[in-house]
Design an enzyme around this catalytic site. Structure first.
Site, PDB file in Angstrom:
ATOM      1  N   GLN A  18       0.826  -1.207   0.000  1.00 18.38           N
ATOM      2  CA  GLN A  18       0.000   0.000   0.000  1.00 18.38           C
ATOM      3  C   GLN A  18       0.864   1.262   0.000  1.00 18.38           C
ATOM      4  O   GLN A  18       0.492   2.274  -0.593  1.00 18.38           O
ATOM      5  CB  GLN A  18      -0.938  -0.002   1.212  1.00 18.38           C
ATOM      6  CG  GLN A  18      -1.947  -1.141   1.211  1.00 18.38           C
ATOM      7  CD  GLN A  18      -2.773  -1.197  -0.052  1.00 18.38           C
ATOM      8  OE1 GLN A  18      -3.361  -0.198  -0.479  1.00 18.38           O
ATOM      9  NE2 GLN A  18      -2.828  -2.367  -0.684  1.00 18.38           N
TER      10      GLN A  18
ATOM     11  N   HIS B 280       1.718   3.009  -3.330  1.00 17.17           N
ATOM     12  CA  HIS B 280       0.688   3.741  -4.064  1.00 17.17           C
ATOM     13  C   HIS B 280       1.011   5.226  -4.175  1.00 17.17           C
ATOM     14  O   HIS B 280       0.819   5.841  -5.222  1.00 17.17           O
ATOM     15  CB  HIS B 280      -0.676   3.599  -3.374  1.00 17.17           C
ATOM     16  CG  HIS B 280      -1.470   2.418  -3.827  1.00 17.17           C
ATOM     17  ND1 HIS B 280      -1.919   2.264  -5.106  1.00 17.17           N
ATOM     18  CD2 HIS B 280      -1.901   1.330  -3.154  1.00 17.17           C
ATOM     19  CE1 HIS B 280      -2.598   1.135  -5.214  1.00 17.17           C
ATOM     20  NE2 HIS B 280      -2.595   0.542  -4.039  1.00 17.17           N
TER      21      HIS B 280
ATOM     22  N   GLU C 108      -8.713   1.990   6.093  1.00 17.74           N
ATOM     23  CA  GLU C 108      -9.329   1.595   4.819  1.00 17.74           C
ATOM     24  C   GLU C 108      -9.232   0.079   4.632  1.00 17.74           C
ATOM     25  O   GLU C 108     -10.232  -0.609   4.428  1.00 17.74           O
ATOM     26  CB  GLU C 108      -8.609   2.317   3.672  1.00 17.74           C
ATOM     27  CG  GLU C 108      -9.123   1.929   2.295  1.00 17.74           C
ATOM     28  CD  GLU C 108      -8.273   2.517   1.188  1.00 17.74           C
ATOM     29  OE1 GLU C 108      -8.749   2.571   0.036  1.00 17.74           O
ATOM     30  OE2 GLU C 108      -7.121   2.917   1.450  1.00 17.74           O
ATOM     31  N   HIS C 109      -8.012  -0.455   4.669  1.00 18.31           N
ATOM     32  CA  HIS C 109      -7.771  -1.893   4.590  1.00 18.31           C
ATOM     33  C   HIS C 109      -7.302  -2.377   5.953  1.00 18.31           C
ATOM     34  O   HIS C 109      -6.329  -1.853   6.490  1.00 18.31           O
ATOM     35  CB  HIS C 109      -6.696  -2.228   3.555  1.00 18.31           C
ATOM     36  CG  HIS C 109      -6.966  -1.696   2.179  1.00 18.31           C
ATOM     37  ND1 HIS C 109      -6.416  -0.507   1.720  1.00 18.31           N
ATOM     38  CD2 HIS C 109      -7.710  -2.187   1.165  1.00 18.31           C
ATOM     39  CE1 HIS C 109      -6.821  -0.298   0.481  1.00 18.31           C
ATOM     40  NE2 HIS C 109      -7.607  -1.298   0.123  1.00 18.31           N
TER      41      HIS C 109
ATOM     42  N   ASP D 129      -7.817  -5.918  -4.087  1.00 17.23           N
ATOM     43  CA  ASP D 129      -7.512  -4.759  -4.933  1.00 17.23           C
ATOM     44  C   ASP D 129      -7.719  -5.082  -6.408  1.00 17.23           C
ATOM     45  O   ASP D 129      -8.090  -4.212  -7.197  1.00 17.23           O
ATOM     46  CB  ASP D 129      -6.053  -4.332  -4.724  1.00 17.23           C
ATOM     47  CG  ASP D 129      -5.906  -3.293  -3.632  1.00 17.23           C
ATOM     48  OD1 ASP D 129      -6.940  -2.850  -3.096  1.00 17.23           O
ATOM     49  OD2 ASP D 129      -4.767  -2.925  -3.313  1.00 17.23           O
TER      50      ASP D 129
ATOM     51  N   HIS E 120     -52.650  20.059   7.187  1.00 22.38           N
ATOM     52  CA  HIS E 120     -52.420  18.630   7.399  1.00 22.38           C
ATOM     53  C   HIS E 120     -53.675  17.988   7.989  1.00 22.38           C
ATOM     54  O   HIS E 120     -54.106  16.899   7.574  1.00 22.38           O
ATOM     55  CB  HIS E 120     -51.245  18.409   8.356  1.00 22.38           C
ATOM     56  CG  HIS E 120     -49.893  18.615   7.742  1.00 22.38           C
ATOM     57  ND1 HIS E 120     -49.496  19.826   7.216  1.00 22.38           N
ATOM     58  CD2 HIS E 120     -48.841  17.758   7.565  1.00 22.38           C
ATOM     59  CE1 HIS E 120     -48.257  19.712   6.750  1.00 22.38           C
ATOM     60  NE2 HIS E 120     -47.840  18.461   6.940  1.00 22.38           N
TER      61      HIS E 120
END
Length: 424
Positions: A249, A252, A317-318, A351, A410
């Protein structure tokens, strides 16, 4: 007791107002000038002169011919896996109608969004899997129009693998447009790009800021930042596995976050040493090392319960759980984008090809939302029809409550159906 063997550095961030103003200016120019602004930004930001932004059928077929059959086979395999999981999810979203009390019939419908925009990042690597992750669930949901925007290469074309993956995944139209200008075009439309109802897909900070600014005028999936991974490890975890998962990761982006939370100081030190060893031979080491040095963390806890508490607070996230009997701890983890149980469940499988979606919440957003799924592209709506027996049960309550609230219109709307009179 929580011990930080490695802390995240204070990361200097560019002025938020400057980013907001830059993106706002881009959006405004696209709204005013349409395609002309898109072509102008392609030259300014992508360094390419385009005659048009829409990819033609000939270009799609040419892209396919440029790819080796093994790559096409791999794309098809991942499409099949992602589609199968999306289909399984949709089958569990059911429509129903039920008579809740005599004469009162309530129901639920599941309706696909009509038009969706899929943003596929360009950047450092051709992320063909990102095309699949936003297009395929939308297609399975029944979205009738899927428009894809992705940045052009320096040669003025969409990367052939990204282009063909988007085509095979079910894109109806593909445009060589990237950045905040692509989000503006999808939200408000230009001469060549029709506006959509919802935009999905990851992107850089300009794309994310643009999604934030157009939200409300158009729906968005979520606001996702740089990639994150957190590995929970005990004394039985394999340092080599943990290190590869963190670096996978980290490569990235220099702003990606890789975090180790472990109950073993020995494992913590072994993982840090292994990371240094692997960086020596990793082709993407320049990015991965910057990410690890700036944003990497190593946290040692005394107990597994403490490790789980820290993890739930960080809401990654992961989340990769590499402990003994990992599946037994499933229910204790509550805040994450996607969960990977056991040392064999590498994040890279999800992924790319296993079927779950990789467009996931970051920056602790997992505390209140999950990632993209088939339901992202569906509207769950309600309906009702009421018989006289239902009116006799509902109207008296509605009349009394409306009177207390001072909403006489109403009251009349309820009462005329019960008594035939406007007032009680």
């Amino acid at each position: 007791m929580v011990q930080y063997l490695k802390k995240e550095m204070n990361v200097s961030k560019s002025s938020k107002s400057e980013l907001e103003q830059t993106v706002a200016s881009i959006i405004d120019q696209v709204r005013q000038k349409g395609d002309a602004a898109l072509l102008q930004f392609a030259q300014k930001f992508d360094g390419v002169t385009l005659q048009q932004t829409k990819v033609t059928e000939d270009e799609i077929q040419t892209a396919g011919k440029q790819l080796p059959q093994t790559l096409i086979d791999d794309i098809q395999f991942s499409i099949e896996r992602i589609r199968a999981f999306a289909v399984a999810q949709k089958e569990r979203l059911t429509e129903f109608e039920q008579e809740m009390i005599p004469g009162v019939h309530l129901g639920q419908r599941v309706i696909p969004i009509e038009a969706v925009g899929s943003y596929v990042p360009g950047g450092r690597y051709p992320l063909l899997s990102s095309a699949q992750m936003s297009i395929i669930p939308a297609k399975v949901a029944g979205v009738s129009q899927i428009r894809v925007c992705t940045p052009p290469t320096k040669e003025g074309h969409v990367h052939p693998a990204v282009l063909y993956a988007a085509h095979l995944s079910g894109a109806d139209e593909i445009f060589a447009v990237g950045g905040a200008q692509a989000i503006a075009a999808l939200a408000y439309g230009t001469e060549s790009i029709q506006p959509v109802n919802k935009i999905a897909g990851p992107g850089n900070r300009f794309v994310t800021e643009a999604k934030k600014q157009v939200q409300g005028d158009v729906g968005i999936d979520l606001l996702a930042g740089p990639s994150e991974v957190l590995v929970v490890a005990d004394e039985e975890a394999k340092p080599q596995f943990v290190a590869t998962d963190l670096l996978a990761q980290a490569e990235h982006d220099v702003d990606a976050r890789a975090i180790l939370v472990t109950t073993s100081a020995d494992v913590a030190h072994a993982v840090m040493n292994e990371i240094e060893h692997q960086l020596k031979t990793l082709p993407t080491a320049e990015v991965a090392r910057a990410s690890w040095e700036r944003r990497g963390q190593v946290i040692v806890t005394e107990t597994l319960e403490e490790a789980i508490q820290v993890t739930n607070d960080l809401a990654p996230e992961h989340l990769h759980v590499q402990i003994k009997d990992a599946y037994e701890a499933l229910a204790q983890f509550t805040n994450y984008g996607s969960l990977f149980l056991g040392e064999n469940a590498s994040v890279v499988y999800a992924d790319k090809v296993c079927g779950t979606n990789h467009i996931l919440p970051t920056q602790e957003a997992a505390k209140y939302t999950g990632g993209v799924w088939v339901g992202t592209f569906l509207k769950v709506v309600t309906y009702q029809w009421i018989e006289q027996a239902g009116i006799e049960r509902l109207a008296p309550h509605s009349v009394r409550q409306s009177k207390r609230e001072g909403l006489i219109g109403h009251l009349r709307s309820a009462n005329i159906r019960l008594t035939g009179n406007l007032d009680q």
